[in-house]
Design a protein around this motif. Structure first.
Motif, PDB file in Angstrom:
ATOM      1  N   ALA A 115      17.436  13.534 -10.346  1.00 26.03           N
ATOM      2  CA  ALA A 115      16.144  14.110  -9.952  1.00 26.03           C
ATOM      3  C   ALA A 115      15.208  13.029  -9.412  1.00 26.03           C
ATOM      4  O   ALA A 115      14.513  13.243  -8.406  1.00 26.03           O
ATOM      5  CB  ALA A 115      15.508  14.830 -11.137  1.00 26.03           C
ATOM      6  N   LEU A 116      15.193  11.875 -10.078  1.00 25.56           N
ATOM      7  CA  LEU A 116      14.343  10.777  -9.605  1.00 25.56           C
ATOM      8  C   LEU A 116      14.840  10.239  -8.268  1.00 25.56           C
ATOM      9  O   LEU A 116      14.038   9.929  -7.378  1.00 25.56           O
ATOM     10  CB  LEU A 116      14.269   9.675 -10.655  1.00 25.56           C
ATOM     11  N   ALA A 117      16.153  10.142  -8.102  1.00 19.19           N
ATOM     12  CA  ALA A 117      16.713   9.684  -6.830  1.00 19.19           C
ATOM     13  C   ALA A 117      16.403  10.688  -5.720  1.00 19.19           C
ATOM     14  O   ALA A 117      16.080  10.289  -4.590  1.00 19.19           O
ATOM     15  CB  ALA A 117      18.219   9.476  -6.964  1.00 19.19           C
ATOM     16  N   ALA A 118      16.466  11.971  -6.031  1.00 19.48           N
ATOM     17  CA  ALA A 118      16.161  12.997  -5.035  1.00 19.48           C
ATOM     18  C   ALA A 118      14.692  12.925  -4.618  1.00 19.48           C
ATOM     19  O   ALA A 118      14.361  13.078  -3.429  1.00 19.48           O
ATOM     20  CB  ALA A 118      16.491  14.388  -5.573  1.00 19.48           C
ATOM     21  N   LEU A 119      13.815  12.696  -5.585  1.00 19.91           N
ATOM     22  CA  LEU A 119      12.390  12.565  -5.284  1.00 19.91           C
ATOM     23  C   LEU A 119      12.161  11.383  -4.352  1.00 19.91           C
ATOM     24  O   LEU A 119      11.480  11.497  -3.333  1.00 19.91           O
ATOM     25  CB  LEU A 119      11.587  12.378  -6.573  1.00 19.91           C
ATOM     26  N   ARG A 120      12.757  10.243  -4.672  1.00 17.51           N
ATOM     27  CA  ARG A 120      12.599   9.063  -3.833  1.00 17.51           C
ATOM     28  C   ARG A 120      13.157   9.324  -2.433  1.00 17.51           C
ATOM     29  O   ARG A 120      12.572   8.920  -1.431  1.00 17.51           O
ATOM     30  CB  ARG A 120      13.279   7.852  -4.463  1.00 17.51           C
ATOM     31  N   GLN A 121      14.275  10.011  -2.341  1.00 15.65           N
ATOM     32  CA  GLN A 121      14.871  10.323  -1.032  1.00 15.65           C
ATOM     33  C   GLN A 121      13.946  11.227  -0.219  1.00 15.65           C
ATOM     34  O   GLN A 121      13.820  11.054   0.994  1.00 15.65           O
ATOM     35  CB  GLN A 121      16.254  10.965  -1.204  1.00 15.65           C
ATOM     36  N   VAL A 126      10.224  11.670   4.436  1.00 14.09           N
ATOM     37  CA  VAL A 126       8.952  12.053   5.045  1.00 14.09           C
ATOM     38  C   VAL A 126       8.252  10.828   5.638  1.00 14.09           C
ATOM     39  O   VAL A 126       7.607  10.930   6.695  1.00 14.09           O
ATOM     40  CB  VAL A 126       8.051  12.840   4.062  1.00 14.09           C
ATOM     41  N   VAL A 127       8.395   9.672   5.025  1.00 17.95           N
ATOM     42  CA  VAL A 127       7.803   8.462   5.593  1.00 17.95           C
ATOM     43  C   VAL A 127       8.565   8.058   6.853  1.00 17.95           C
ATOM     44  O   VAL A 127       7.960   7.705   7.866  1.00 17.95           O
ATOM     45  CB  VAL A 127       7.747   7.315   4.552  1.00 17.95           C
ATOM     46  N   GLU A 128       9.883   8.132   6.803  1.00 17.28           N
ATOM     47  CA  GLU A 128      10.675   7.807   7.989  1.00 17.28           C
ATOM     48  C   GLU A 128      10.328   8.751   9.138  1.00 17.28           C
ATOM     49  O   GLU A 128      10.224   8.333  10.300  1.00 17.28           O
ATOM     50  CB  GLU A 128      12.167   7.864   7.685  1.00 17.28           C
ATOM     51  N   GLU A 129      10.138  10.008   8.823  1.00 16.83           N
ATOM     52  CA  GLU A 129       9.726  10.997   9.826  1.00 16.83           C
ATOM     53  C   GLU A 129       8.404  10.572  10.476  1.00 16.83           C
ATOM     54  O   GLU A 129       8.219  10.712  11.682  1.00 16.83           O
ATOM     55  CB  GLU A 129       9.573  12.351   9.120  1.00 16.83           C
ATOM     56  N   VAL A 131       7.040   7.347  10.528  1.00 12.18           N
ATOM     57  CA  VAL A 131       7.013   6.026  11.168  1.00 12.18           C
ATOM     58  C   VAL A 131       8.136   5.815  12.168  1.00 12.18           C
ATOM     59  O   VAL A 131       8.066   4.907  12.991  1.00 12.18           O
ATOM     60  CB  VAL A 131       7.003   4.877  10.120  1.00 12.18           C
ATOM     61  N   GLY A 132       9.190   6.615  12.080  1.00  9.58           N
ATOM     62  CA  GLY A 132      10.263   6.547  13.051  1.00  9.58           C
ATOM     63  C   GLY A 132      11.238   5.394  12.897  1.00  9.58           C
ATOM     64  O   GLY A 132      12.078   5.182  13.764  1.00  9.58           O
ATOM     65  N   ASP A 133      11.142   4.653  11.827  1.00  9.49           N
ATOM     66  CA  ASP A 133      12.023   3.499  11.635  1.00  9.49           C
ATOM     67  C   ASP A 133      12.480   3.482  10.177  1.00  9.49           C
ATOM     68  O   ASP A 133      11.646   3.337   9.275  1.00  9.49           O
ATOM     69  CB  ASP A 133      11.274   2.212  11.977  1.00  9.49           C
ATOM     70  N   PRO A 134      13.791   3.605   9.922  1.00 12.15           N
ATOM     71  CA  PRO A 134      14.262   3.673   8.537  1.00 12.15           C
ATOM     72  C   PRO A 134      13.990   2.398   7.730  1.00 12.15           C
ATOM     73  O   PRO A 134      13.712   2.475   6.541  1.00 12.15           O
ATOM     74  CB  PRO A 134      15.764   3.940   8.659  1.00 12.15           C
ATOM     75  N   ASP A 135      14.031   1.239   8.380  1.00 15.15           N
ATOM     76  CA  ASP A 135      13.785  -0.014   7.659  1.00 15.15           C
ATOM     77  C   ASP A 135      12.310  -0.155   7.276  1.00 15.15           C
ATOM     78  O   ASP A 135      11.988  -0.569   6.166  1.00 15.15           O
ATOM     79  CB  ASP A 135      14.252  -1.214   8.487  1.00 15.15           C
ATOM     80  N   VAL A 136      11.432   0.200   8.194  1.00 16.05           N
ATOM     81  CA  VAL A 136       9.999   0.153   7.895  1.00 16.05           C
ATOM     82  C   VAL A 136       9.673   1.188   6.819  1.00 16.05           C
ATOM     83  O   VAL A 136       8.901   0.912   5.892  1.00 16.05           O
ATOM     84  CB  VAL A 136       9.149   0.369   9.165  1.00 16.05           C
ATOM     85  N   ALA A 137      10.266   2.363   6.909  1.00 22.25           N
ATOM     86  CA  ALA A 137      10.045   3.399   5.892  1.00 22.25           C
ATOM     87  C   ALA A 137      10.478   2.897   4.517  1.00 22.25           C
ATOM     88  O   ALA A 137       9.770   3.095   3.521  1.00 22.25           O
ATOM     89  CB  ALA A 137      10.790   4.679   6.258  1.00 22.25           C
ATOM     90  N   GLU A 138      11.625   2.227   4.453  1.00 22.09           N
ATOM     91  CA  GLU A 138      12.103   1.679   3.175  1.00 22.09           C
ATOM     92  C   GLU A 138      11.142   0.621   2.641  1.00 22.09           C
ATOM     93  O   GLU A 138      10.837   0.589   1.447  1.00 22.09           O
ATOM     94  CB  GLU A 138      13.506   1.090   3.336  1.00 22.09           C
ATOM     95  N   ALA A 139      10.632  -0.244   3.519  1.00 25.66           N
ATOM     96  CA  ALA A 139       9.682  -1.274   3.088  1.00 25.66           C
ATOM     97  C   ALA A 139       8.409  -0.625   2.530  1.00 25.66           C
ATOM     98  O   ALA A 139       7.893  -1.050   1.490  1.00 25.66           O
ATOM     99  CB  ALA A 139       9.348  -2.206   4.253  1.00 25.66           C
ATOM    100  N   ILE A 140       7.923   0.406   3.190  1.00 22.55           N
ATOM    101  CA  ILE A 140       6.724   1.107   2.716  1.00 22.55           C
ATOM    102  C   ILE A 140       6.993   1.747   1.363  1.00 22.55           C
ATOM    103  O   ILE A 140       6.164   1.678   0.456  1.00 22.55           O
ATOM    104  CB  ILE A 140       6.269   2.142   3.765  1.00 22.55           C
ATOM    105  N   LEU A 141       8.160   2.350   1.223  1.00 20.70           N
ATOM    106  CA  LEU A 141       8.490   2.985  -0.055  1.00 20.70           C
ATOM    107  C   LEU A 141       8.634   1.948  -1.168  1.00 20.70           C
ATOM    108  O   LEU A 141       8.238   2.209  -2.316  1.00 20.70           O
ATOM    109  CB  LEU A 141       9.752   3.829   0.075  1.00 20.70           C
ATOM    110  N   LEU A 142       9.158   0.783  -0.852  1.00 21.57           N
ATOM    111  CA  LEU A 142       9.256  -0.275  -1.862  1.00 21.57           C
ATOM    112  C   LEU A 142       7.865  -0.757  -2.301  1.00 21.57           C
ATOM    113  O   LEU A 142       7.642  -1.036  -3.484  1.00 21.57           O
ATOM    114  CB  LEU A 142      10.101  -1.438  -1.348  1.00 21.57           C
TER     115      LEU A 142
END
Length: 185
Positions: A115-121, A126-129, A131-142
């Motif tokens: 459930a926690l992994a699904a929430l993070r995903q 939504v952040v990747e959507e 910003v358009g960049d998966p690496d930048v989205a991951e950095a923001i999520l971190l």
């Protein structure tokens, strides 16, 4: 979606509070019923077992997560701004559901980890959507993860630490968002 019921909600609130305050071992059916002010039979009417109570808690988390993702997606100031500004524990229902799920994940409940992994995903998507960049989205999520860890897990009493309504905290968030904006350039 779960059926709304004041008693059901009180039971989930009690379970959540016991998980957060005392851990999973203390969150017995008897303790949950007592904390909610209902008989054990009343608890069992709504949740036939502790596993059903865990499932109810994780369903609550999923429902709150769905609402949060929509709030992120439609935030007037943008998805990144909303995510970062809400990445502090202010003792919201979502905060309590996340922390309770983390307590369950430390025990014998792989569904809580899922459930926690699904929430993070969902947050990542939504952040990747936005910003358009998966690496930048991951950095923001971190960054979001770190903010939340520092406010919820390292200091679980929000009133004792970061106050997102204070001018100083608002300025800190503004500076952090300015740094993140550089990633988006």
């Amino acid at each position: 979606m779960s059926t709304p019921s004041p008693t059901r909600d009180r039971l989930l609130d009690a379970f959540e509070a016991l998980l957060i305050e005392q851990g999973e071992k203390a969150a017995t059916l008897d303790a949950v019923a007592a904390r909610a002010g209902v008989s054990k039979g009343g608890l069992l009417y709504h949740f036939g077992s502790k596993d059903a109570l865990v499932t109810g808690q994780l369903t609550r988390l999923a429902e709150l997560a769905t609402t949060d993702v929509e709030n992120i997606r439609h935030a007037p100031a943008g998805s990144v701004d909303y995510l970062i500004r809400t990445s502090v524990n202010t003792d919201t229902p979502l905060d309590r559901a996340i922390i309770a799920a983390a307590c369950l994940a430390q025990g014998t409940h792989p569904a809580a980890n899922e459930a926690l992994a699904a929430l993070r995903q969902q947050w990542l998507a939504v952040v990747e959507e936005a910003v358009g960049d998966p690496d930048v989205a991951e950095a923001i999520l971190l960054v979001s993860d770190g903010l939340y860890y520092n406010s919820a897990l390292a200091n679980p009493m929000p009133s004792a630490g970061f106050d997102p309504r204070s001018a100083e905290s608002t300025q800190q968030m503004d500076r952090l968002l300015a740094v993140l904006a550089k990633l988006l350039d």
